[in-house]
Design a protein around this motif. Sequence first.
Motif, short mmCIF file in Angstrom:
data_model
loop_
_atom_site.label_atom_id
_atom_site.label_comp_id
_atom_site.label_asym_id
_atom_site.label_seq_id
_atom_site.Cartn_x
_atom_site.Cartn_y
_atom_site.Cartn_z
N VAL A 73 -12.79 -1.17 -1.02
CA VAL A 73 -13.92 -2.08 -1.21
C VAL A 73 -13.98 -3.07 -0.06
O VAL A 73 -15.05 -3.37 0.45
N GLN A 74 -12.81 -3.55 0.35
CA GLN A 74 -12.74 -4.52 1.44
C GLN A 74 -11.45 -4.25 2.20
O GLN A 74 -10.37 -4.22 1.63
N GLY A 75 -11.56 -4.04 3.48
CA GLY A 75 -10.39 -3.80 4.31
C GLY A 75 -10.27 -4.84 5.40
O GLY A 75 -11.15 -5.67 5.57
N PHE A 76 -9.15 -4.78 6.13
CA PHE A 76 -9.02 -5.69 7.26
C PHE A 76 -8.41 -5.01 8.48
O PHE A 76 -8.53 -5.50 9.59
N SER A 77 -7.78 -3.87 8.30
CA SER A 77 -7.20 -3.13 9.42
C SER A 77 -7.02 -1.69 8.95
O SER A 77 -6.50 -1.45 7.86
N PRO A 78 -7.44 -0.72 9.75
CA PRO A 78 -7.37 0.69 9.30
C PRO A 78 -5.99 1.12 8.81
O PRO A 78 -5.89 1.83 7.81
N GLU A 79 -4.92 0.67 9.47
CA GLU A 79 -3.57 1.07 9.06
C GLU A 79 -3.22 0.51 7.68
O GLU A 79 -2.65 1.21 6.83
N PHE A 80 -3.57 -0.75 7.44
CA PHE A 80 -3.28 -1.38 6.16
C PHE A 80 -4.18 -0.82 5.05
O PHE A 80 -3.74 -0.64 3.92
N ASP A 81 -5.43 -0.56 5.39
CA ASP A 81 -6.37 0.01 4.42
C ASP A 81 -5.86 1.37 3.94
O ASP A 81 -5.82 1.65 2.74
N LYS A 82 -5.45 2.20 4.90
CA LYS A 82 -4.95 3.55 4.58
C LYS A 82 -3.69 3.46 3.70
O LYS A 82 -3.54 4.22 2.75
N GLU A 83 -2.81 2.51 4.01
CA GLU A 83 -1.57 2.35 3.25
C GLU A 83 -1.85 1.90 1.82
O GLU A 83 -1.25 2.38 0.86
N ALA A 84 -2.79 0.98 1.65
CA ALA A 84 -3.13 0.51 0.30
C ALA A 84 -3.69 1.66 -0.54
O ALA A 84 -3.31 1.83 -1.70
N LEU A 85 -4.56 2.46 0.04
CA LEU A 85 -5.12 3.62 -0.68
C LEU A 85 -4.01 4.62 -1.03
O LEU A 85 -3.98 5.16 -2.14
N ARG A 86 -3.09 4.85 -0.10
CA ARG A 86 -1.99 5.79 -0.34
C ARG A 86 -1.15 5.35 -1.54
O ARG A 86 -0.84 6.15 -2.44
N VAL A 87 -0.83 4.07 -1.60
CA VAL A 87 0.03 3.56 -2.68
C VAL A 87 -0.69 3.58 -4.02
O VAL A 87 -0.09 3.95 -5.04
N ILE A 88 -1.95 3.22 -4.05
CA ILE A 88 -2.68 3.26 -5.32
C ILE A 88 -2.75 4.70 -5.84
O ILE A 88 -2.63 4.94 -7.04
N LYS A 89 -2.88 5.66 -4.93
CA LYS A 89 -2.89 7.07 -5.34
C LYS A 89 -1.56 7.51 -5.92
O LYS A 89 -1.50 8.46 -6.70
N LEU A 90 -0.48 6.82 -5.55
CA LEU A 90 0.86 7.12 -6.09
C LEU A 90 1.07 6.55 -7.49
O LEU A 90 2.02 6.91 -8.17
N SER A 91 0.22 5.64 -7.88
CA SER A 91 0.41 4.92 -9.14
C SER A 91 0.53 5.86 -10.33
O SER A 91 -0.22 6.83 -10.46
N PRO A 92 1.47 5.54 -11.21
CA PRO A 92 1.53 6.30 -12.47
C PRO A 92 0.31 5.97 -13.32
O PRO A 92 -0.45 5.04 -13.01
N ARG A 93 0.13 6.70 -14.39
CA ARG A 93 -1.00 6.44 -15.30
C ARG A 93 -0.93 5.01 -15.84
O ARG A 93 0.14 4.49 -16.08
N TRP A 94 -2.10 4.43 -16.00
CA TRP A 94 -2.22 3.09 -16.55
C TRP A 94 -2.48 3.19 -18.05
O TRP A 94 -2.70 4.27 -18.60
N ILE A 95 -2.51 2.05 -18.71
CA ILE A 95 -2.97 1.96 -20.09
C ILE A 95 -4.48 1.78 -20.00
O ILE A 95 -4.97 0.85 -19.35
N ALA A 96 -5.22 2.68 -20.59
CA ALA A 96 -6.69 2.66 -20.50
C ALA A 96 -7.28 1.45 -21.21
O ALA A 96 -6.67 0.88 -22.12
N ALA A 97 -8.46 1.06 -20.77
CA ALA A 97 -9.22 0.03 -21.47
C ALA A 97 -9.55 0.58 -22.86
O ALA A 97 -9.59 1.80 -23.07
N THR A 98 -9.77 -0.34 -23.79
CA THR A 98 -10.15 0.11 -25.13
C THR A 98 -11.38 -0.65 -25.62
O THR A 98 -11.60 -1.80 -25.24
N ARG A 99 -12.15 0.03 -26.41
CA ARG A 99 -13.28 -0.57 -27.12
C ARG A 99 -13.06 -0.27 -28.59
O ARG A 99 -12.98 0.89 -28.98
N ASP A 100 -12.92 -1.32 -29.37
CA ASP A 100 -12.64 -1.18 -30.80
C ASP A 100 -11.42 -0.28 -31.05
O ASP A 100 -11.42 0.55 -31.95
#
Length: 119
Positions: A73-100
């Motif tokens: 959404v917002q970057g500041f340097s191509p190397e750091f942007d790429k690294e942030a995307l790489r790590v988020i892709k490594l993330s394990p599953r989250w707890i989903a949002a819930t409605r009711d």
Amino acid sequence: MKKLLPILILLLISSALKAQKLAPPHFRGGDKAFHDFLDQNLKWPKDTLVKQGIVKVSFFVEDNGALTDIKLVQGFSPEFDKEALRVIKLSPRWIAATRDGKPIKSKYSVPIQYELTVL
């Protein structure tokens, strides 16, 4: 009977407007666990003179907790942007949002702050 009609109308309206209970998605273990995950997995790009900046990443948390449609959404340097995307892709599953109480797909964004501290 005339006195009961306004009360019945109010009861019908209030039950129709009953707010849905929403809970946002979250990383398993909470914010501290997410920060620990980032600390353990983010690597400082080599040969960079950048000392600090923020990368903002957005994604969907599916109803099963999987992260999809990961975008910068917002970057500041191509190397750091790429690294942030790489790590988020490594993330394990989250707890989903819930409605009711039922899991739902939701959009989420997270800022990742890089700051070089010299001791």
